[in-house]
Write a protein that holds these residues in place. Structure first.
Motif, PDB file in Angstrom:
ATOM      1  N   GLN A 195       0.838  -1.209   0.000  1.00 42.05           N
ATOM      2  CA  GLN A 195       0.000   0.000   0.000  1.00 42.05           C
ATOM      3  C   GLN A 195       0.869   1.254   0.000  1.00 42.05           C
ATOM      4  OE1 GLN A 195      -2.322  -0.819   3.510  1.00 42.05           O
ATOM      5  NE2 GLN A 195      -3.910  -1.920   2.369  1.00 42.05           N
ATOM      6  N   ARG A 196       1.951   1.217   0.759  1.00 37.51           N
ATOM      7  CA  ARG A 196       2.857   2.372   0.806  1.00 37.51           C
ATOM      8  C   ARG A 196       3.521   2.596  -0.556  1.00 37.51           C
ATOM      9  NH1 ARG A 196       3.632   7.236   2.413  1.00 37.51           N
ATOM     10  NH2 ARG A 196       5.799   7.746   2.809  1.00 37.51           N
ATOM     11  N   ILE A 197       3.906   1.525  -1.215  1.00 34.91           N
ATOM     12  CA  ILE A 197       4.513   1.630  -2.546  1.00 34.91           C
ATOM     13  C   ILE A 197       3.516   2.246  -3.531  1.00 34.91           C
ATOM     14  CG2 ILE A 197       5.356   0.278  -4.520  1.00 34.91           C
ATOM     15  CD1 ILE A 197       6.646  -1.626  -2.355  1.00 34.91           C
ATOM     16  N   THR A 198       2.280   1.799  -3.476  1.00 32.68           N
ATOM     17  CA  THR A 198       1.237   2.361  -4.339  1.00 32.68           C
ATOM     18  C   THR A 198       1.053   3.842  -4.060  1.00 32.68           C
ATOM     19  OG1 THR A 198       0.111   0.224  -4.451  1.00 32.68           O
ATOM     20  CG2 THR A 198      -1.207   2.174  -5.007  1.00 32.68           C
ATOM     21  N   SER A 199       1.040   4.194  -2.786  1.00 34.67           N
ATOM     22  CA  SER A 199       0.913   5.599  -2.393  1.00 34.67           C
ATOM     23  C   SER A 199       2.090   6.430  -2.904  1.00 34.67           C
ATOM     24  CB  SER A 199       0.820   5.687  -0.866  1.00 34.67           C
ATOM     25  OG  SER A 199       0.901   7.005  -0.427  1.00 34.67           O
ATOM     26  N   LEU A 200       3.291   5.895  -2.802  1.00 35.47           N
ATOM     27  CA  LEU A 200       4.483   6.592  -3.285  1.00 35.47           C
ATOM     28  C   LEU A 200       4.450   6.759  -4.807  1.00 35.47           C
ATOM     29  CD1 LEU A 200       7.158   4.919  -0.997  1.00 35.47           C
ATOM     30  CD2 LEU A 200       6.453   7.325  -0.941  1.00 35.47           C
ATOM     31  N   ASP A 201       3.949   5.740  -5.502  1.00 36.46           N
ATOM     32  CA  ASP A 201       3.818   5.841  -6.954  1.00 36.46           C
ATOM     33  C   ASP A 201       2.865   6.967  -7.338  1.00 36.46           C
ATOM     34  OD1 ASP A 201       5.603   3.776  -7.384  1.00 36.46           O
ATOM     35  OD2 ASP A 201       4.043   2.257  -7.678  1.00 36.46           O
ATOM     36  N   SER A 202       1.763   7.090  -6.614  1.00 38.52           N
ATOM     37  CA  SER A 202       0.799   8.165  -6.869  1.00 38.52           C
ATOM     38  C   SER A 202       1.415   9.522  -6.578  1.00 38.52           C
ATOM     39  CB  SER A 202      -0.457   7.984  -6.015  1.00 38.52           C
ATOM     40  OG  SER A 202      -1.115   6.810  -6.361  1.00 38.52           O
ATOM     41  N   LEU A 203       2.164   9.598  -5.482  1.00 43.23           N
ATOM     42  CA  LEU A 203       2.818  10.846  -5.104  1.00 43.23           C
ATOM     43  C   LEU A 203       3.849  11.248  -6.159  1.00 43.23           C
ATOM     44  CD1 LEU A 203       3.116  12.991  -2.873  1.00 43.23           C
ATOM     45  CD2 LEU A 203       4.836  11.526  -1.826  1.00 43.23           C
ATOM     46  N   LYS A 204       4.581  10.285  -6.649  1.00 35.84           N
ATOM     47  CA  LYS A 204       5.605  10.561  -7.661  1.00 35.84           C
ATOM     48  C   LYS A 204       4.967  11.104  -8.935  1.00 35.84           C
ATOM     49  CE  LYS A 204       9.240   8.426 -10.385  1.00 35.84           C
ATOM     50  NZ  LYS A 204       9.954   7.197 -10.696  1.00 35.84           N
ATOM     51  N   ALA A 205       3.847  10.533  -9.308  1.00 36.77           N
ATOM     52  CA  ALA A 205       3.176  10.951 -10.542  1.00 36.77           C
ATOM     53  C   ALA A 205       2.725  12.408 -10.474  1.00 36.77           C
ATOM     54  CB  ALA A 205       1.987  10.042 -10.821  1.00 36.77           C
ATOM     55  N   ASN A 239      12.597 -11.815  12.847  1.00 33.88           N
ATOM     56  CA  ASN A 239      12.514 -10.698  13.793  1.00 33.88           C
ATOM     57  C   ASN A 239      13.106  -9.413  13.213  1.00 33.88           C
ATOM     58  OD1 ASN A 239      11.222 -12.248  15.739  1.00 33.88           O
ATOM     59  ND2 ASN A 239      13.099 -12.740  16.815  1.00 33.88           N
ATOM     60  N   THR A 240      14.241  -9.537  12.543  1.00 32.16           N
ATOM     61  CA  THR A 240      14.899  -8.367  11.967  1.00 32.16           C
ATOM     62  C   THR A 240      14.048  -7.748  10.859  1.00 32.16           C
ATOM     63  OG1 THR A 240      17.078  -9.245  12.507  1.00 32.16           O
ATOM     64  CG2 THR A 240      16.994  -7.559  10.800  1.00 32.16           C
ATOM     65  N   SER A 241      13.522  -8.577   9.975  1.00 33.95           N
ATOM     66  CA  SER A 241      12.721  -8.044   8.867  1.00 33.95           C
ATOM     67  C   SER A 241      11.443  -7.384   9.377  1.00 33.95           C
ATOM     68  CB  SER A 241      12.406  -9.135   7.836  1.00 33.95           C
ATOM     69  OG  SER A 241      11.575 -10.131   8.378  1.00 33.95           O
ATOM     70  N   ILE A 242      10.829  -7.953  10.394  1.00 32.33           N
ATOM     71  CA  ILE A 242       9.623  -7.361  10.971  1.00 32.33           C
ATOM     72  C   ILE A 242       9.943  -6.026  11.622  1.00 32.33           C
ATOM     73  CG2 ILE A 242       7.951  -7.607  12.869  1.00 32.33           C
ATOM     74  CD1 ILE A 242       7.792 -10.603  12.139  1.00 32.33           C
ATOM     75  N   GLU A 243      10.998  -5.989  12.403  1.00 35.00           N
ATOM     76  CA  GLU A 243      11.372  -4.753  13.098  1.00 35.00           C
ATOM     77  C   GLU A 243      11.699  -3.639  12.113  1.00 35.00           C
ATOM     78  OE1 GLU A 243      11.814  -1.979  15.863  1.00 35.00           O
ATOM     79  OE2 GLU A 243      10.997  -3.970  16.225  1.00 35.00           O
ATOM     80  N   GLN A 244      12.445  -3.960  11.081  1.00 36.99           N
ATOM     81  CA  GLN A 244      12.803  -2.946  10.087  1.00 36.99           C
ATOM     82  C   GLN A 244      11.572  -2.426   9.344  1.00 36.99           C
ATOM     83  OE1 GLN A 244      15.758  -5.038   7.769  1.00 36.99           O
ATOM     84  NE2 GLN A 244      17.425  -4.418   9.136  1.00 36.99           N
ATOM     85  N   ALA A 245      10.673  -3.318   9.001  1.00 41.53           N
ATOM     86  CA  ALA A 245       9.446  -2.896   8.301  1.00 41.53           C
ATOM     87  C   ALA A 245       8.578  -2.024   9.212  1.00 41.53           C
ATOM     88  CB  ALA A 245       8.667  -4.126   7.816  1.00 41.53           C
ATOM     89  N   ARG A 246       8.464  -2.413  10.463  1.00 41.36           N
ATOM     90  CA  ARG A 246       7.681  -1.603  11.414  1.00 41.36           C
ATOM     91  C   ARG A 246       8.272  -0.210  11.578  1.00 41.36           C
ATOM     92  NH1 ARG A 246       6.314  -6.218  15.916  1.00 41.36           N
ATOM     93  NH2 ARG A 246       4.463  -7.003  14.874  1.00 41.36           N
ATOM     94  N   GLN A 247       9.579  -0.154  11.676  1.00 37.84           N
ATOM     95  CA  GLN A 247      10.233   1.157  11.813  1.00 37.84           C
ATOM     96  C   GLN A 247       9.971   2.011  10.586  1.00 37.84           C
ATOM     97  OE1 GLN A 247      14.369   0.457  12.651  1.00 37.84           O
ATOM     98  NE2 GLN A 247      13.995  -0.098  14.779  1.00 37.84           N
ATOM     99  N   PHE A 248      10.075   1.425   9.422  1.00 35.84           N
ATOM    100  CA  PHE A 248       9.829   2.161   8.182  1.00 35.84           C
ATOM    101  C   PHE A 248       8.388   2.677   8.127  1.00 35.84           C
ATOM    102  CE2 PHE A 248       8.276   2.158   3.787  1.00 35.84           C
ATOM    103  CZ  PHE A 248       9.153   3.055   3.206  1.00 35.84           C
ATOM    104  N   LEU A 249       7.480   1.824   8.526  1.00 32.43           N
ATOM    105  CA  LEU A 249       6.066   2.189   8.478  1.00 32.43           C
ATOM    106  C   LEU A 249       5.643   3.054   9.661  1.00 32.43           C
ATOM    107  CD1 LEU A 249       4.724  -1.265   7.281  1.00 32.43           C
ATOM    108  CD2 LEU A 249       4.699   0.868   5.953  1.00 32.43           C
ATOM    109  N   GLY A 250       6.568   3.280  10.583  1.00 29.51           N
ATOM    110  CA  GLY A 250       6.276   4.150  11.727  1.00 29.51           C
ATOM    111  C   GLY A 250       5.485   3.505  12.830  1.00 29.51           C
ATOM    112  N   LYS A 251       5.645   2.187  12.964  1.00 28.96           N
ATOM    113  CA  LYS A 251       4.911   1.447  13.991  1.00 28.96           C
ATOM    114  C   LYS A 251       5.884   0.783  14.936  1.00 28.96           C
ATOM    115  CE  LYS A 251       1.108   0.596  11.009  1.00 28.96           C
ATOM    116  NZ  LYS A 251       0.100  -0.240  10.550  1.00 28.96           N
ATOM    117  N   LYS A 252       5.460   0.580  16.140  1.00 27.92           N
ATOM    118  CA  LYS A 252       6.279  -0.126  17.130  1.00 27.92           C
ATOM    119  C   LYS A 252       5.577  -1.381  17.553  1.00 27.92           C
ATOM    120  CE  LYS A 252       9.865   2.358  17.426  1.00 27.92           C
ATOM    121  NZ  LYS A 252      11.156   1.921  17.200  1.00 27.92           N
TER     122      LYS A 252
END
Length: 151
Positions: free
Chosen positions: A58-68, A138-151
């Motif tokens: 969803q974030r990628i889709t949002s970024l694509d729209s923003l870029k356009a 655990n690492t992939s989840i933590e990194q994705a959460r940080q990117f998405l702004g969630k804890k």
């Protein structure tokens, strides 16, 4: 002081003889339980991986729209963020795949056919593998959460 040392030494000897009384079957079962304890910590996190992958999509889709609709400066920042989202989504997919591969390859049915030494060697290897999977999950989840702004 000498009495404390003798008491401690007696405790060590007693515990050693307790472990010596364990059967090889018990030792193998304990090792298998350790492997599955790690598995049981990781398995529920697969749902988190799926949810985070969906959120990253969803974030990628949002970024694509923003870029356009954005300016050149915004496009560069958006491209970098989009690349990071893709990388994080890939890391989540790899972690999920590692877990599924491990489960598909684990062959607990053959433990009874192996000698105790071979069974323990197999389980030690499996413990190392599932621990590695746990770390990657655990690492992939933590990194994705940080990117998405969630804890």
């Amino acid at each position: 002081m000498k009495q404390h040392f003798l008491a401690f030494a007696g405790l060590i000897l007693a515990s050693g003889s307790f472990y010596a009384c364990k059967s090889a079957e018990d030792t193998v079962k304990e090792a298998e339980n350790e492997v599955f304890a790690i598995h049981d910590q990781v398995m529920p996190k697969i749902d988190d991986i799926m949810k985070l992958r969906k959120q990253l999509n969803q974030r990628i889709t949002s970024l694509d729209s923003l870029k356009a609709s954005g300016s050149t400066a915004a496009t560069l920042r958006t491209d970098e963020e989009r690349e990071q989202a893709y990388r994080l989504r890939t890391n989540l997919a790899v972690a999920d795949s590692l877990m599924m591969d491990w489960m598909g390859r684990y062959n607990g049915d053959t433990l009874a056919k192996l000698s105790s030494d071979d069974a323990l060697r197999y389980l030690n290897g499996q413990k190392d593998q599932i621990t590695d999977v746990k770390t990657k999950v655990n690492t992939s989840i933590e990194q994705a959460r940080q990117f998405l702004g969630k804890k």
